[in-house]
Design an enzyme around this catalytic site. Structure first.
Site, PDB file in Angstrom:
ATOM      1  N   ASP A  36     -38.375  40.155  13.700  1.00 37.87           N
ATOM      2  CA  ASP A  36     -39.051  38.839  13.947  1.00 37.87           C
ATOM      3  C   ASP A  36     -38.136  37.814  13.628  1.00 37.87           C
ATOM      4  O   ASP A  36     -37.165  37.913  12.789  1.00 37.87           O
ATOM      5  CB  ASP A  36     -40.217  38.622  12.792  1.00 37.87           C
ATOM      6  CG  ASP A  36     -41.441  39.691  13.321  1.00 37.87           C
ATOM      7  OD1 ASP A  36     -41.389  40.508  14.030  1.00 37.87           O
ATOM      8  OD2 ASP A  36     -42.395  39.606  12.220  1.00 37.87           O
ATOM      9  N   ASP A  37     -38.382  36.541  14.496  1.00 37.88           N
ATOM     10  CA  ASP A  37     -37.984  35.261  14.141  1.00 37.88           C
ATOM     11  C   ASP A  37     -36.643  34.945  15.013  1.00 37.88           C
ATOM     12  O   ASP A  37     -36.091  33.920  14.976  1.00 37.88           O
ATOM     13  CB  ASP A  37     -37.711  35.066  12.542  1.00 37.88           C
ATOM     14  CG  ASP A  37     -38.724  34.902  11.750  1.00 37.88           C
ATOM     15  OD1 ASP A  37     -40.148  35.339  12.530  1.00 37.88           O
ATOM     16  OD2 ASP A  37     -38.764  35.089  10.543  1.00 37.88           O
ATOM     17  N   HIS A 175     -36.381  41.420   9.990  1.00 41.88           N
ATOM     18  CA  HIS A 175     -36.114  39.919  10.412  1.00 41.88           C
ATOM     19  C   HIS A 175     -34.845  40.018  10.926  1.00 41.88           C
ATOM     20  O   HIS A 175     -33.638  40.185  10.193  1.00 41.88           O
ATOM     21  CB  HIS A 175     -36.436  38.854   9.430  1.00 41.88           C
ATOM     22  CG  HIS A 175     -37.781  38.843   9.056  1.00 41.88           C
ATOM     23  ND1 HIS A 175     -38.583  39.768   8.243  1.00 41.88           N
ATOM     24  CD2 HIS A 175     -39.035  38.024   9.628  1.00 41.88           C
ATOM     25  CE1 HIS A 175     -39.897  39.490   8.189  1.00 41.88           C
ATOM     26  NE2 HIS A 175     -40.252  38.750   8.849  1.00 41.88           N
TER      27      HIS A 175
HETATM   28 ZN    ZN Z   1     -41.804  35.295  11.601  1.00 42.43          ZN
END
Ligand code: ZN
Length: 208
Positions: A36-37, A175
């Site tokens: 993610d991200d 992440h």
């Molecule tokens: Zn996130």
């Protein structure tokens, strides 16, 4: 900071509109890694390199403004056979955002990220936001939170969070962010090697 490492099946079953686990078959050994991200130049190319070494596929829940800034990396994710998903344009917290603003932000991300998958940042959505998004997206949460973002735990603890909990079908959250680099750089190579040696494959979350 409290967060559950593993979402139990009974709790998953209370929210059947969300995807918590990937597809499995009898005796299959599959993990569904998610990042993610990103994408960001400092971390994402390194993640892709690690995955490539094991022919591992993963799903990247991208923040729209990062995709806008890092088009080439986004294209590389797709070219290497990974899946992408929408993670809003500015990584919004649904609990503190109006429905209209939230949906606008998801749409802005949608102009950058071509995907039917959506994951809400922090897993936080209000009911009305979720209901509206379900019309257009498959909503993906997770089963295992590695805690790579958590500076209060050690890299080894982060690794234990994964290896003690992830089993066939688990969707694991990691992440590709600066904040998570310290733990991610420790955990990801271990994870790939350990589960590969146990006969697992690493697959993308299906949009169907
Ligand atoms: Zn996130």
């Amino acid at each position: 900071m409290y967060y559950p490492i593993k979402i139990p099946r009974w709790l998953q079953s209370f929210f059947p509109n969300y995807i918590w686990r990937g597809k499995t078959e009898a005796n299959s050994k599959r993990l569904y890694l998610t990042f993610d991200d990103g994408p960001i130049p400092e971390i994402t190319p390194w993640v892709l390199e690690q995955l490539r070494a094991y022919d591992a596929k993963a799903t990247f829940f991208c923040v729209g403004e990062n995709v806008q800034k890092n088009q080439a990396i986004y294209q590389q994710i797709i070219a290497e056979g990974h899946q992408v998903g929408n993670h809003t344009f500015k990584h919004l917290n649904g609990w503190s955002t109006t429905k209209a603003d939230y949906l606008d932000n998801v749409a802005a991300c949608g102009e950058q990220v071509d995907s039917l998958l959506f994951r809400p940042p922090y897993g936080r959505l209000k009911w009305g936001q979720a209901k509206a998004l379900r019309a257009n997206y498959k909503m993906v949460l997770w089963e295992i939170l590695a805690g790579d973002f958590d500076a209060s735990i050690s890299g080894e603890q982060c690794w234990q969070n994964v290896c003690k909990n992830a089993t066939d079908g688990s969707i694991v959250v990691l992440h590709d962010s600066q904040k998570s680099w310290k733990h991610l750089s420790y955990v990801l190579p271990k994870l790939l090697e350990y589960y590969h040696n146990k006969g697992f494959t690493f697959e993308v979350i299906s949009t169907k």
